[in-house]
Design a protein around this motif. Structure first.
Motif, PDB file in Angstrom:
ATOM      1  N   GLN A   1       0.842  -1.186   0.000  1.00 34.31           N
ATOM      2  CA  GLN A   1       0.000   0.000   0.000  1.00 34.31           C
ATOM      3  C   GLN A   1       0.887   1.250   0.000  1.00 34.31           C
ATOM      4  OE1 GLN A   1      -2.768   0.155   3.243  1.00 34.31           O
ATOM      5  NE2 GLN A   1      -3.646   2.100   2.607  1.00 34.31           N
ATOM      6  N   VAL A   2       0.493   2.232  -0.814  1.00 35.13           N
ATOM      7  CA  VAL A   2       1.256   3.470  -0.906  1.00 35.13           C
ATOM      8  C   VAL A   2       1.163   4.236   0.408  1.00 35.13           C
ATOM      9  CG1 VAL A   2       1.486   5.669  -2.117  1.00 35.13           C
ATOM     10  CG2 VAL A   2       0.872   3.597  -3.387  1.00 35.13           C
ATOM     11  N   GLN A   3       2.268   4.826   0.801  1.00 38.66           N
ATOM     12  CA  GLN A   3       2.299   5.676   1.982  1.00 38.66           C
ATOM     13  C   GLN A   3       2.865   7.045   1.611  1.00 38.66           C
ATOM     14  OE1 GLN A   3       4.622   3.349   4.822  1.00 38.66           O
ATOM     15  NE2 GLN A   3       2.737   2.758   5.866  1.00 38.66           N
ATOM     16  N   LEU A   4       2.415   8.056   2.332  1.00 39.71           N
ATOM     17  CA  LEU A   4       2.924   9.416   2.183  1.00 39.71           C
ATOM     18  C   LEU A   4       3.614   9.790   3.488  1.00 39.71           C
ATOM     19  CD1 LEU A   4      -0.191  11.141   0.567  1.00 39.71           C
ATOM     20  CD2 LEU A   4       1.783  10.142  -0.593  1.00 39.71           C
ATOM     21  N   VAL A   5       4.850  10.254   3.397  1.00 46.83           N
ATOM     22  CA  VAL A   5       5.617  10.599   4.593  1.00 46.83           C
ATOM     23  C   VAL A   5       6.132  12.024   4.452  1.00 46.83           C
ATOM     24  CG1 VAL A   5       7.568  10.027   6.052  1.00 46.83           C
ATOM     25  CG2 VAL A   5       6.275   8.199   4.933  1.00 46.83           C
ATOM     26  N   GLU A   6       5.698  12.876   5.372  1.00 42.57           N
ATOM     27  CA  GLU A   6       6.117  14.267   5.358  1.00 42.57           C
ATOM     28  C   GLU A   6       7.383  14.454   6.191  1.00 42.57           C
ATOM     29  OE1 GLU A   6       1.512  14.260   5.713  1.00 42.57           O
ATOM     30  OE2 GLU A   6       3.219  13.175   6.571  1.00 42.57           O
ATOM     31  N   SER A   7       8.150  15.464   5.839  1.00 44.61           N
ATOM     32  CA  SER A   7       9.329  15.836   6.610  1.00 44.61           C
ATOM     33  C   SER A   7       9.620  17.316   6.368  1.00 44.61           C
ATOM     34  CB  SER A   7      10.536  14.983   6.224  1.00 44.61           C
ATOM     35  OG  SER A   7      10.867  15.181   4.860  1.00 44.61           O
ATOM     36  N   GLY A   8      10.511  17.858   7.188  1.00 40.47           N
ATOM     37  CA  GLY A   8      10.937  19.233   6.989  1.00 40.47           C
ATOM     38  C   GLY A   8      10.334  20.244   7.947  1.00 40.47           C
ATOM     39  N   GLY A   9       9.411  19.806   8.776  1.00 40.26           N
ATOM     40  CA  GLY A   9       8.836  20.724   9.740  1.00 40.26           C
ATOM     41  C   GLY A   9       9.841  21.104  10.811  1.00 40.26           C
ATOM     42  N   GLY A  10       9.506  22.132  11.580  1.00 36.75           N
ATOM     43  CA  GLY A  10      10.391  22.575  12.646  1.00 36.75           C
ATOM     44  C   GLY A  10      10.004  23.935  13.151  1.00 36.75           C
ATOM     45  N   LEU A  11      10.903  24.532  13.902  1.00 35.25           N
ATOM     46  CA  LEU A  11      10.690  25.857  14.485  1.00 35.25           C
ATOM     47  C   LEU A  11      11.399  26.903  13.628  1.00 35.25           C
ATOM     48  CD1 LEU A  11       9.823  27.772  16.783  1.00 35.25           C
ATOM     49  CD2 LEU A  11      11.960  27.143  17.950  1.00 35.25           C
ATOM     50  N   VAL A  12      10.674  27.962  13.287  1.00 34.63           N
ATOM     51  CA  VAL A  12      11.245  29.031  12.486  1.00 34.63           C
ATOM     52  C   VAL A  12      10.717  30.355  13.006  1.00 34.63           C
ATOM     53  CG1 VAL A  12       9.397  28.906  10.758  1.00 34.63           C
ATOM     54  CG2 VAL A  12      11.640  29.813  10.109  1.00 34.63           C
ATOM     55  N   GLN A  13      11.511  31.383  12.859  1.00 36.22           N
ATOM     56  CA  GLN A  13      11.071  32.716  13.277  1.00 36.22           C
ATOM     57  C   GLN A  13      10.131  33.322  12.242  1.00 36.22           C
ATOM     58  OE1 GLN A  13      14.616  35.064  14.057  1.00 36.22           O
ATOM     59  NE2 GLN A  13      14.560  34.523  16.223  1.00 36.22           N
ATOM     60  N   SER A  14       9.286  34.194  12.705  1.00 36.03           N
ATOM     61  CA  SER A  14       8.389  34.913  11.798  1.00 36.03           C
ATOM     62  C   SER A  14       9.204  35.614  10.713  1.00 36.03           C
ATOM     63  CB  SER A  14       7.576  35.939  12.589  1.00 36.03           C
ATOM     64  OG  SER A  14       6.687  36.623  11.745  1.00 36.03           O
ATOM     65  N   GLY A  15       8.767  35.467   9.477  1.00 37.02           N
ATOM     66  CA  GLY A  15       9.489  36.018   8.341  1.00 37.02           C
ATOM     67  C   GLY A  15      10.450  35.042   7.704  1.00 37.02           C
ATOM     68  N   GLY A  16      10.683  33.909   8.364  1.00 41.95           N
ATOM     69  CA  GLY A  16      11.620  32.916   7.862  1.00 41.95           C
ATOM     70  C   GLY A  16      10.994  31.963   6.855  1.00 41.95           C
ATOM     71  N   SER A  17      11.769  30.949   6.477  1.00 44.99           N
ATOM     72  CA  SER A  17      11.347  29.993   5.452  1.00 44.99           C
ATOM     73  C   SER A  17      11.558  28.568   5.918  1.00 44.99           C
ATOM     74  CB  SER A  17      12.143  30.218   4.162  1.00 44.99           C
ATOM     75  OG  SER A  17      11.918  31.499   3.622  1.00 44.99           O
ATOM     76  N   LEU A  18      10.741  27.683   5.375  1.00 45.98           N
ATOM     77  CA  LEU A  18      10.890  26.242   5.559  1.00 45.98           C
ATOM     78  C   LEU A  18      10.496  25.558   4.264  1.00 45.98           C
ATOM     79  CD1 LEU A  18       9.368  25.246   9.044  1.00 45.98           C
ATOM     80  CD2 LEU A  18      11.749  25.016   8.327  1.00 45.98           C
ATOM     81  N   ARG A  19      11.075  24.396   4.042  1.00 41.74           N
ATOM     82  CA  ARG A  19      10.693  23.581   2.891  1.00 41.74           C
ATOM     83  C   ARG A  19      10.233  22.223   3.387  1.00 41.74           C
ATOM     84  NH1 ARG A  19      14.254  20.556  -1.663  1.00 41.74           N
ATOM     85  NH2 ARG A  19      12.913  20.881  -3.480  1.00 41.74           N
ATOM     86  N   LEU A  20       8.973  21.940   3.171  1.00 39.38           N
ATOM     87  CA  LEU A  20       8.427  20.636   3.524  1.00 39.38           C
ATOM     88  C   LEU A  20       8.543  19.681   2.353  1.00 39.38           C
ATOM     89  CD1 LEU A  20       5.161  21.692   5.388  1.00 39.38           C
ATOM     90  CD2 LEU A  20       7.489  21.493   6.273  1.00 39.38           C
ATOM     91  N   SER A  21       8.727  18.414   2.670  1.00 37.74           N
ATOM     92  CA  SER A  21       8.806  17.378   1.651  1.00 37.74           C
ATOM     93  C   SER A  21       7.782  16.298   1.942  1.00 37.74           C
ATOM     94  CB  SER A  21      10.198  16.757   1.620  1.00 37.74           C
ATOM     95  OG  SER A  21      11.194  17.702   1.320  1.00 37.74           O
ATOM     96  N   CYS A  22       7.278  15.710   0.886  1.00 34.61           N
ATOM     97  CA  CYS A  22       6.357  14.581   1.006  1.00 34.61           C
ATOM     98  C   CYS A  22       6.863  13.478   0.090  1.00 34.61           C
ATOM     99  CB  CYS A  22       4.950  14.998   0.602  1.00 34.61           C
ATOM    100  SG  CYS A  22       3.765  13.628   0.506  1.00 34.61           S
ATOM    101  N   ALA A  23       7.211  12.346   0.683  1.00 37.27           N
ATOM    102  CA  ALA A  23       7.718  11.214  -0.075  1.00 37.27           C
ATOM    103  C   ALA A  23       6.628  10.176  -0.235  1.00 37.27           C
ATOM    104  CB  ALA A  23       8.927  10.606   0.631  1.00 37.27           C
ATOM    105  N   ALA A  24       6.356   9.804  -1.473  1.00 37.95           N
ATOM    106  CA  ALA A  24       5.373   8.766  -1.745  1.00 37.95           C
ATOM    107  C   ALA A  24       6.100   7.453  -2.011  1.00 37.95           C
ATOM    108  CB  ALA A  24       4.519   9.144  -2.946  1.00 37.95           C
ATOM    109  N   SER A  25       5.616   6.389  -1.376  1.00 33.80           N
ATOM    110  CA  SER A  25       6.301   5.096  -1.504  1.00 33.80           C
ATOM    111  C   SER A  25       5.939   4.370  -2.794  1.00 33.80           C
ATOM    112  CB  SER A  25       5.967   4.205  -0.308  1.00 33.80           C
ATOM    113  OG  SER A  25       4.570   3.958  -0.259  1.00 33.80           O
ATOM    114  N   GLY A  26       4.957   4.900  -3.517  1.00 27.71           N
ATOM    115  CA  GLY A  26       4.559   4.308  -4.785  1.00 27.71           C
ATOM    116  C   GLY A  26       3.784   5.310  -5.604  1.00 27.71           C
TER     117      GLY A  26
END
Length: 123
Positions: A1-26
């Motif tokens: 069965q396909v799974q979706l796994v997110e990563s990249g979250g965290g703590l950032v200051q206002s005005g900052g940037s983050l890049r989230l990723s989602c990996a699909a197993s199929g």
């Protein structure tokens, strides 16, 4: 069965940037999306992406600040978040659905959800 796994979250200051990723197993459906849910609030649509033509669609609160993209060779979907605000803090979820309207409809008709990644924005 396909799974979706997110990563990249965290703590950032206002005005900052983050890049989230989602990996699909199929192989996923044609449309991929990001949603978010803050404590005490309903899950809300953030952005959507269509594999076949790269079409993108954004929720009103993130237009001009967030960018969704995908790498079909890697089965990865990304959410680049810039100019983050405290109100962007939430658990961010990756999702897949047959069509873009399936993601932006209320309620969304999602085929598969990831488990989420936490984004915290300090003021």
């Amino acid at each position: 069965q396909v799974q979706l796994v997110e990563s990249g979250g965290g703590l950032v200051q206002s005005g900052g940037s983050l890049r989230l990723s989602c990996a699909a197993s199929g192989r996923t459906n044609y449309a991929m999306g990001w949603f978010r849910q803050a404590p005490g609030k309903e899950r809300e649509f953030v952005a959507a992406f269509k594999w076949n033509d790269g079409y993108t669609y954004y929720g009103d609160g993130v237009k001009g600040r967030f960018t969704i993209s995908g790498d079909i060779a890697k089965n990865m979907v990304y959410l680049q978040m810039d100019s983050l605000k405290p109100e962007d803090a939430a658990v961010y979820y990756c999702a897949t659905a047959p069509l873009i309207p399936s993601l932006i409809g209320k309620p969304p008709r999602v085929t598969l959800w990831g488990k989420g990644t936490l984004v915290t924005v300090s003021s």
